[in-house]
Design a protein around this motif. Structure first.
Motif, PDB file in Angstrom:
ATOM      1  N   VAL A  31      31.053   8.656 -25.730  1.00 44.05           N
ATOM      2  CA  VAL A  31      29.753   9.319 -25.685  1.00 44.05           C
ATOM      3  C   VAL A  31      29.213   9.423 -27.105  1.00 44.05           C
ATOM      4  N   LEU A  32      27.982   8.976 -27.284  1.00 43.84           N
ATOM      5  CA  LEU A  32      27.306   9.040 -28.570  1.00 43.84           C
ATOM      6  C   LEU A  32      26.073   9.922 -28.402  1.00 43.84           C
ATOM      7  N   VAL A  33      25.993  11.017 -29.173  1.00 47.67           N
ATOM      8  CA  VAL A  33      24.877  11.959 -29.101  1.00 47.67           C
ATOM      9  C   VAL A  33      24.140  11.909 -30.437  1.00 47.67           C
ATOM     10  N   SER A  35      20.718  13.586 -32.393  1.00 47.90           N
ATOM     11  CA  SER A  35      19.685  14.619 -32.303  1.00 47.90           C
ATOM     12  C   SER A  35      18.772  14.561 -33.518  1.00 47.90           C
ATOM     13  N   SER A  64      16.969  15.215 -28.423  1.00 47.72           N
ATOM     14  CA  SER A  64      18.261  14.550 -28.576  1.00 47.72           C
ATOM     15  C   SER A  64      18.436  13.557 -27.435  1.00 47.72           C
ATOM     16  N   SER A  66      21.641  10.955 -25.550  1.00 49.66           N
ATOM     17  CA  SER A  66      23.069  10.637 -25.504  1.00 49.66           C
ATOM     18  C   SER A  66      23.266   9.340 -24.733  1.00 49.66           C
ATOM     19  N   ASN A  68      26.369   6.781 -22.940  1.00 46.88           N
ATOM     20  CA  ASN A  68      27.735   6.446 -22.538  1.00 46.88           C
ATOM     21  C   ASN A  68      27.925   4.974 -22.862  1.00 46.88           C
ATOM     22  N   ILE A 108      33.784  11.433 -28.345  1.00 40.94           N
ATOM     23  CA  ILE A 108      32.480  12.085 -28.253  1.00 40.94           C
ATOM     24  C   ILE A 108      32.028  12.296 -29.688  1.00 40.94           C
ATOM     25  N   LYS A 110      28.775  13.124 -32.349  1.00 41.04           N
ATOM     26  CA  LYS A 110      27.440  13.710 -32.442  1.00 41.04           C
ATOM     27  C   LYS A 110      26.904  13.486 -33.852  1.00 41.04           C
TER      28      LYS A 110
END
Length: 129
Positions: A31-33, A35, A64, A66, A68, A108, A110
């Motif tokens: 997962v890449l978030v 913002s 933001s 995100s 997958n 994950i 962020k």
């Protein structure tokens, strides 16, 4: 009466047990978030997030996005997009060179977008979950 009730209970118990067994599977994605905080990038323009040189997301102020993604290397680039606001020409803040992220299954990550004299950049953030 007890035998059918006992059989029904056994069937439900086996279904519940099989659902918990599936929940322990290893995640096969990362997962890449990303913002955008209002004060970090002082422009009303949209910022485009390009993954593998394709526009994958648009970020407005305090927004933001995100993704997958499959594990492996991912090329990421940020660029201002043309818009209706005054001064929003494509690449007005400057294009960022490609960043290559090496993602592993279950990661994950962020990031927060910032702007500097050399254009847009990403700062890694703590998850704080």
């Amino acid at each position: 009466m007890r035998r059918p009730l006992l059989c029904l209970f056994a069937v439900f118990a086996s279904l519940i047990a099989s659902n918990f067994a599936c929940a322990d599977d290893v995640q096969d994605f990362a997962v890449l978030v990303i913002s955008r905080e209002r004060l970090e990038v002082p422009t009303p323009c949209e910022i485009g997030v390009y993954l593998q040189d394709q526009l994958s997301g648009r970020l407005f102020q305090e927004d933001s996005v995100s993704f997958n993604l499959p594990p492996g290397k991912v090329s990421l680039r940020l660029k201002t997009l043309p818009g209706r606001a005054y001064g929003c020409e494509a690449g007005v803040i400057g294009e960022q060179p490609n960043i290559v992220l090496d993602l592993k299954a279950g990661d994950i990550r962020k990031y927060r977008i910032g702007a500097g004299p050399n254009g847009l950049f990403l700062k890694q953030e703590n998850l704080n979950y």
